[in-house]
Design an enzyme around this catalytic site. Structure first.
Site, short mmCIF file in Angstrom:
data_model
loop_
_atom_site.label_atom_id
_atom_site.label_comp_id
_atom_site.label_asym_id
_atom_site.label_seq_id
_atom_site.Cartn_x
_atom_site.Cartn_y
_atom_site.Cartn_z
N HIS A 132 112.79 -48.40 85.25
CA HIS A 132 112.57 -49.20 85.36
C HIS A 132 110.68 -49.54 85.67
CE1 HIS A 132 116.40 -51.36 85.51
NE2 HIS A 132 116.19 -51.46 87.23
N ASP A 169 123.14 -45.95 83.36
CA ASP A 169 123.18 -46.81 84.45
C ASP A 169 123.09 -48.74 84.12
OD1 ASP A 169 121.14 -47.20 87.36
OD2 ASP A 169 121.05 -48.91 86.11
N HIS A 171 121.95 -50.95 84.44
CA HIS A 171 120.72 -51.76 84.02
C HIS A 171 119.60 -50.95 82.93
CE1 HIS A 171 121.52 -52.12 88.63
NE2 HIS A 171 121.58 -53.67 87.80
N ASP A 256 126.42 -46.98 88.96
CA ASP A 256 126.16 -48.66 89.16
C ASP A 256 126.75 -49.51 88.18
OD1 ASP A 256 123.91 -47.98 87.32
OD2 ASP A 256 122.85 -49.58 88.57
ZN ZN Z 1 120.85 -49.61 87.71
#
Ligand code: ZN
Length: 353
Positions: A132, A169, A171, A256
């Site tokens: 991120h 991931d 996200h 995740d």
């Molecule tokens: Zn994540």
């Protein structure tokens, strides 16, 4: 069935535990559980352990502004705090973040200098995570973008011209996408839950300028599990990798999307992660001489993530260890199939799908 029975590089540093905050999902216990699972469940003669040095500021500056790097150093020097709503720092965080990027650089060297190391695949168990982190902004528990640093170093130090980063991931890896979105030398493929944090990674985000077509976003509705991810890999991820023919495969390995993860809503099993890792190892065998670098991103169910990682290593090593959870085959959910069709339609402009 034994695929190849490889020795896998494991990169870890005890100081990775110094960046931590009680009750925060991204805390040192994540690595402690992984360490325990690796000790208990993996034949120790199948792994080669390595301890990294911190990355140099010049390494980090390939993907971050120097003023930003300095601002992180200064913020850490002045104590504990938050850089955004959920990204904490402690006094040690700057040095640990350099060590985190140093972990992926050690991993990169181990798979690129194969003659010396005899390793083709390494997994960096580094913290804090990175995908991120933007050029001049910390976010989503991330300070420096580790996989982006690794990709730039692969180009700088080894002259690679085609590097693929696959981000599984849950996200979207906004920082990685933004680093390379105008760059055809790095193919970025991300599977992620949508809608979810950070809100980027729409199907239509396909890169810009010379990089048009080298960003592949596969946003999936909550609930997607083994069958839907399998379809995404069969129909999109693997065919695009086979057409791009990368010289190195880097994985932003976030666990995740596992069904027990407390921060997300996906349904992948250990078997599903095993499948994805096996598919990517197959692509690595075809295109990168087997070279594959995995870097830890998210994954917040402590025992669950540790079990998933054992199976990821089992898959890429071809070790044939028993699996607690097999892949769960079912008819992929209709609304998720329709989302995948949208991805295929969009990506057909660039790839033969
Ligand atoms: Zn994540």
């Amino acid at each position: 069935m034994t695929l190849n029975d490889e020795i896998i590089g494991i990169i870890y540093h005890p100081d990775y535990l110094l960046h931590t905050q009680d009750r925060h999902p991204e805390r040192k216990e994540r690595l402690e559980h992984i360490n325990a699972a690796l000790k208990k469940n993996i034949p120790q003669d199948r792994v080669q352990r390595m301890e990294p040095e911190p990355a140099e500021v010049d390494d980090i500056a390939m993907v971050h502004d120097r003023a930003y790097i300095q601002s992180i150093e200064e913020a850490c020097r002045s104590g504990r705090g938050f850089l955004d709503l959920d990204t904490y720092i402690v006094p040690e965080s700057y040095r640990v973040a350099l060590l985190s990027a140093g972990g992926v650089l050690t991993g990169l060297r181990s798979v690129m200098d194969h003659e010396e190391s005899s390793l083709k695949k390494s997994f960096a168990f580094n913290r804090p995570p990175g995908h991120h982190a933007e050029r001049a902004r910390a976010m989503g528990f991330c300070l420096f973008n580790n996989t982006a640093v690794a990709a730039e170093a692969a180009r700088r130090d080894y002259g690679l011209e085609r590097i693929a980063i696959v981000d599984w991931d849950v996200h979207h890896g906004n920082g990685t996408q933004h680093t390379f979105e105008d760059d055809p030398g790095v193919l970025f493929i991300s599977t992620h839950q949508s809608p979810a944090y950070p809100g980027t990674g729409r199907v239509e985000e396909t890169g810009r300028g010379r990089g048009e077509g080298f960003i592949v976003n596969i946003p999936l509705p909550a609930g997607a599990g083994d069958s839907e991810y399998k379809l995404a890999f069969e129909a999109v991820v693997v065919p695009i990798l086979d057409q791009y023919k990368p010289e190195l495969l880097i994985i932003s390995a976030g666990q995740d999307a596992y069904h027990r993860d407390p921060l997300a809503g996906m349904s992948l099993s250990e078997g599903g992660y095993y499948y994805m890792a096996e598919q990517l190892a197959g692509a690595a065998e075809r295109w990168t001489k087997g070279r594959m670098l995995l870097c830890l991103e998210g994954g917040y169910h402590l025992q669950g993530q540790a079990g998933v990682i054992v199976q990821v290593l089992n898959a890429i090593g071809g070790w044939g260890l028993p699996k607690a959870e097999q892949i769960r085959e079912r008819e992929p959910a209709g609304h998720i199939q329709r989302k995948l069709e949208q991805v295929i339609e969009t990506q057909k402009a660039y790839w033969d799908l």
